[in-house]
Scaffold this motif. Structure first.
Motif, mmCIF file in Angstrom:
data_model
loop_
_atom_site.group_PDB
_atom_site.id
_atom_site.type_symbol
_atom_site.label_atom_id
_atom_site.label_comp_id
_atom_site.label_asym_id
_atom_site.label_seq_id
_atom_site.Cartn_x
_atom_site.Cartn_y
_atom_site.Cartn_z
ATOM 1 N N VAL A 154 9.872 -65.027 15.480
ATOM 2 C CA VAL A 154 9.758 -63.721 16.104
ATOM 3 C C VAL A 154 9.755 -63.937 17.817
ATOM 4 C CG1 VAL A 154 8.328 -62.384 14.310
ATOM 5 C CG2 VAL A 154 7.175 -63.615 16.172
ATOM 6 N N ARG A 155 10.477 -63.053 18.281
ATOM 7 C CA ARG A 155 10.723 -63.308 19.852
ATOM 8 C C ARG A 155 9.269 -63.204 20.600
ATOM 9 N NH1 ARG A 155 15.791 -62.069 20.951
ATOM 10 N NH2 ARG A 155 17.017 -60.744 19.461
ATOM 11 N N ALA A 156 8.272 -62.526 19.969
ATOM 12 C CA ALA A 156 7.154 -62.721 20.731
ATOM 13 C C ALA A 156 5.940 -62.291 19.654
ATOM 14 C CB ALA A 156 7.001 -61.671 21.930
ATOM 15 N N ASP A 157 4.893 -62.796 19.530
ATOM 16 C CA ASP A 157 3.763 -62.822 18.698
ATOM 17 C C ASP A 157 2.875 -61.609 19.380
ATOM 18 O OD1 ASP A 157 1.786 -62.979 16.701
ATOM 19 O OD2 ASP A 157 0.817 -64.489 17.659
ATOM 20 N N GLU A 158 3.337 -60.250 19.063
ATOM 21 C CA GLU A 158 2.950 -59.245 19.686
ATOM 22 C C GLU A 158 2.294 -58.197 18.483
ATOM 23 O OE1 GLU A 158 5.801 -57.760 22.270
ATOM 24 O OE2 GLU A 158 5.248 -59.244 23.919
ATOM 25 N N ARG A 159 1.351 -57.534 18.773
ATOM 26 C CA ARG A 159 0.723 -56.222 17.992
ATOM 27 C C ARG A 159 2.152 -55.686 17.563
ATOM 28 N NH1 ARG A 159 -4.293 -55.112 18.572
ATOM 29 N NH2 ARG A 159 -5.071 -53.993 16.567
#
Length: 101
Positions: free
Chosen positions: A11-16
């Motif tokens: 994923v591009r960013a491990d964000e919520r």
């Protein structure tokens, strides 16, 4: 015979927000296909994720519904690279533990 699907990607960013979208997509797919799932993140590499779908009885139908859900939730926009799908067949028998005592 049943099948298990393992779909991994970065994923591009491990964000919520990313996790929320992926989990909603998986929930919608479960409602449509009857196949439950799990979302895993690689230990020590939080941006490497894996979706696991087990006991798939109709691979062609499941793959069609999966593609539809991925498109519907625009999952690819959250991925740093392409999603990789592997499908495994269930073997005839499990392996029972035979421990010496």
């Amino acid at each position: 015979m049943s099948f298990s699907y393992y779909i991994w990607y970065r994923v591009r960013a491990d964000e919520r927000e990313t996790e929320t979208v992926i989990r909603h997509m998986m929930a919608r797919l479960a409602c449509r296909s009857g196949v439950s799932s799990r979302l895993l993140k690689k230990r020590g590499e939080a941006q490497l994720w894996m979706e696991v779908y087990e006991e798939v009885a109709d691979p062609a139908g499941f793959e069609r519904l999966l593609a539809q859900a991925v498109d519907e939730f625009d999952v690819e926009m959250f991925c740093a690279d392409s999603r990789h799908t592997e499908c495994f067949e269930q073997t005839a028998d499990g392996v029972a533990a035979q421990c010496a005592r």
